[in-house]
Design a protein around this motif. Structure first.
Motif, short mmCIF file in Angstrom:
data_model
loop_
_atom_site.label_atom_id
_atom_site.label_comp_id
_atom_site.label_asym_id
_atom_site.label_seq_id
_atom_site.Cartn_x
_atom_site.Cartn_y
_atom_site.Cartn_z
N GLU A 51 4.73 4.93 3.96
CA GLU A 51 4.67 5.94 5.00
C GLU A 51 3.71 7.06 4.61
O GLU A 51 2.90 7.53 5.42
N LYS A 52 3.79 7.48 3.35
CA LYS A 52 2.90 8.53 2.86
C LYS A 52 1.45 8.05 2.85
O LYS A 52 0.52 8.78 3.25
N ALA A 53 1.25 6.81 2.41
CA ALA A 53 -0.11 6.26 2.36
C ALA A 53 -0.71 6.15 3.76
O ALA A 53 -1.91 6.33 3.95
N MET A 54 0.14 5.84 4.74
CA MET A 54 -0.33 5.75 6.12
C MET A 54 -0.86 7.11 6.59
O MET A 54 -1.86 7.21 7.32
N GLY A 55 -0.23 8.18 6.15
CA GLY A 55 -0.68 9.52 6.51
C GLY A 55 -1.97 9.89 5.81
O GLY A 55 -2.80 10.62 6.36
N ASP A 56 -2.16 9.37 4.59
CA ASP A 56 -3.36 9.70 3.81
C ASP A 56 -4.58 8.89 4.25
O ASP A 56 -5.69 9.42 4.30
N ASN A 57 -4.35 7.60 4.50
CA ASN A 57 -5.48 6.72 4.87
C ASN A 57 -4.95 5.57 5.72
O ASN A 57 -4.73 4.47 5.23
N PHE A 65 0.73 -2.18 5.43
CA PHE A 65 1.93 -1.56 5.97
C PHE A 65 2.59 -2.48 7.00
O PHE A 65 3.82 -2.65 7.01
N ASP A 66 1.78 -3.08 7.87
CA ASP A 66 2.30 -4.00 8.89
C ASP A 66 2.97 -5.21 8.26
O ASP A 66 4.02 -5.67 8.74
N CYS A 219 0.57 -3.29 -3.83
CA CYS A 219 -0.53 -3.45 -4.79
C CYS A 219 -1.84 -3.67 -4.06
O CYS A 219 -2.90 -3.13 -4.46
N ARG A 220 -1.82 -4.47 -3.00
CA ARG A 220 -3.04 -4.72 -2.20
C ARG A 220 -3.54 -3.43 -1.57
O ARG A 220 -4.74 -3.20 -1.49
#
Length: 223
Positions: A51-57, A65-66, A219-220
């Motif tokens: 969720e945090k990574a989705m906000g960053d990039n 994420f999907d 990891c990906r």
């Protein structure tokens, strides 16, 4: 270690269904439930990181994420079906309403050695383990579909090395000394204590597969 204990106890069932063996299954089931809760916590941390990574990039993260969200839903659906089976068994064995059965615990079950009701529910009324018509047949089908869907989330070149567990192949039955269908070996005429342990173990394998998949996706995402 818990899996090895289960195999030993299952072998002992063919010889003697004692109170001590039934109580040992309760201990195993309780341990598996704790492990499943720990998996939920571990997986929850990974989902939060996504969720945090989705906000960053979002552009970079969204494909992985999907995949993680798909793995989460597939696992939740299968575990939910297993919980439905458990609830139905508790309702019929303990004679309690669904709202109580949904959170009932094996250690409180009065008839841990009951084997007729689990066989009827999982194998089917009038059926046998080699030709199951009950919930075990659907569970097996759902497990096989789950493995296929989870495998599809992994790049083709990595699929051959994927180990999801959750085998539904024929199994060696020590009591009969022959290969028997998965449904028969795990659910036919086995006491309730053993059946609930089996269901907890299957949930454990599902949550482990989910953890591996979202860990791989994570990891990906960082590549």
């Amino acid at each position: 270690m818990i899996g090895m204990m289960y195999l030993v106890l299952t072998a002992l069932l063919a010889l003697n269904v004692s109170k001590e063996i039934l109580n040992a299954f309760v201990i195993i089931e309780d341990g598996l439930n704790v492990t499943n809760t720990n998996f939920d916590s571990k997986n929850g941390i990974l989902y939060s990181k996504f969720e945090k990574a989705m906000g960053d990039n979002k552009t970079k993260t969204k494909p992985w994420f999907d995949k993680a969200q798909t793995a989460k839903k597939l696992s939740a659906d299968l575990c939910g079906f297993i919980d439905e089976i458990k609830s139905e068994l508790y309702q019929k064995i303990q004679q309690i309403p669904k709202e109580v059965a949904d959170t009932f615990q094996l250690k409180n079950l009065d008839s841990k050695d009951e084997n007729n009701i689990p066989t009827t529910v999982l194998i089917g009324a009038g059926a046998d383990g080699e030709h199951a018509t009950g919930k075990a047949k659907e569970l097996k089908e759902r497990i096989e579909k789950y493995k296929s869907d989870m495998k599809a989330l992994v790049p083709v070149e990595e699929q051959k090395n994927l180990k999801l567990g959750l085998s539904t192949e024929e199994m060696y039955n020590i009591g009969d000394e022959k290969m028997v269908m998965w449904e028969a070996n795990l659910f036919e005429h086995n006491p309730a204590a053993a059946v609930f342990s089996v269901l907890a173990k299957i949930k454990n394998d599902v949550k482990n597969a989910e953890s591996d998949e979202i860990g791989r996706a994570s990891c990906r995402e960082r590549v």
